[in-house]
Enzyme design. Sequence first.
Site, PDB file in Angstrom:
ATOM      1  N   ASP A  23       0.852  -1.183   0.000  1.00 41.08           N
ATOM      2  CA  ASP A  23       0.000   0.000   0.000  1.00 41.08           C
ATOM      3  C   ASP A  23       0.892   1.239   0.000  1.00 41.08           C
ATOM      4  OD1 ASP A  23      -2.233   1.545   0.027  1.00 41.08           O
ATOM      5  OD2 ASP A  23      -2.806   1.121   2.095  1.00 41.08           O
ATOM      6  N   GLU A  98      -6.056   4.877  -9.910  1.00 40.78           N
ATOM      7  CA  GLU A  98      -7.370   5.363  -9.519  1.00 40.78           C
ATOM      8  C   GLU A  98      -7.994   6.359 -10.494  1.00 40.78           C
ATOM      9  OE1 GLU A  98      -8.602   7.751  -5.601  1.00 40.78           O
ATOM     10  OE2 GLU A  98      -7.974   5.678  -5.288  1.00 40.78           O
ATOM     11  N   LYS A 134      -9.003   1.568 -10.631  1.00 36.70           N
ATOM     12  CA  LYS A 134      -9.554   1.683  -9.288  1.00 36.70           C
ATOM     13  C   LYS A 134     -10.732   2.662  -9.276  1.00 36.70           C
ATOM     14  CE  LYS A 134      -7.330   1.847  -4.726  1.00 36.70           C
ATOM     15  NZ  LYS A 134      -6.086   2.304  -4.075  1.00 36.70           N
ATOM     16  N   THR A 158     -12.902   0.085  -4.791  1.00 37.41           N
ATOM     17  CA  THR A 158     -12.363   0.508  -3.507  1.00 37.41           C
ATOM     18  C   THR A 158     -13.423   1.213  -2.672  1.00 37.41           C
ATOM     19  OG1 THR A 158     -10.475   1.659  -2.489  1.00 37.41           O
ATOM     20  CG2 THR A 158     -11.526   2.726  -4.390  1.00 37.41           C
ATOM     21  N   PHE A 180     -12.474  -2.046   3.302  1.00 38.08           N
ATOM     22  CA  PHE A 180     -11.612  -1.249   4.173  1.00 38.08           C
ATOM     23  C   PHE A 180     -11.803  -1.640   5.641  1.00 38.08           C
ATOM     24  CE2 PHE A 180     -10.093   2.767   1.828  1.00 38.08           C
ATOM     25  CZ  PHE A 180      -9.849   2.046   0.683  1.00 38.08           C
TER      26      PHE A 180
END
Length: 323
Positions: A23, A98, A134, A158, A180
């Site tokens: 990450d 993303e 993403k 996400t 998450f």
Amino acid sequence: MTDVLDQTTALDQLRKMTTVVADTGEVAAVKKYQPVDCTTNPSLVFGALKDPASEALVAKEIEAGRKAGKTPEEVTETLTVAVGAELTKLVPGRVSTEVDACLSFDTAASVDRARAIVADYAARGIGRDRILIKLASTWEGIRAAEILQGEGIDCNLTLLFSMAQAAACADAGAFLISPFVGRITDWHKKAEGVEGYAPEEDPGVKSVRAIYDYYKSNDIETVVMGASFRNTGQIKALAGCDNLTISPKLLDELAADNTDLPRALSPDMASGVPPVKLDEAAFRWDMNADAMATEKLAEGIRNFDADHQKLIKMITTLLNQGA
């Protein structure tokens, strides 16, 4: 009992049952931890701008953008892909890139942006099999993923906090989801006025376990990648999950931990929970009924957009320095 001298680290053990994703967008960290995949977002790209290992790459993209007369927004987009392209040289798997958070409620614009990202990678000699697009797990983002998956463009959904989102992503044929963990836990800690939870009782851990069970019970091929961890206890409680994306700090802690790591999740443990089909009305109703998921999704989109705007501001400053 296993001899301590013969034990591998918790990170080594985890890698035998789970795909470990870094990450981070920092080149040095990726070289150090050698993950299979990498994931990026505006805050991680922002961090890469400060990374000495990325200095030449950033300077090159800024100069190219300046000569081409590109706007700060356009340079931000190309720089994001440039950072991702660099990361593909360091990992054998995929790099998530993303779509702008401000497009989270616009399916058509999200699809267009995703196609542009794929085209930019292609121009750099990188095929779509090396990247994931993403998208936020809004109804519109999930619909964009459905379109893109139909075009052979794999997606990472996400900001996922609920079973409704997970079920809708599965119906859309998403390649991967990122539930998450830490943010779910944060919400419940505040709501319940507690300092923390044992791993087995952690709301974030329990959420991912339920999603994993749902997917494996129904032979859903979508990859489950736990994300947003606050401590290694949460990670250990999800050992065996398809993928886990972990920050450098927690990777360090796992690498320094020599205790045994038992497998917590396996397809063989699936309980047989039945499938759920959600149309738009049912999805929105379920999200509305889930205060945590609604609040954390909205907050996540706002924060990602704030990071994106901060990135654009920094690019603007760098462009003006050579004007």
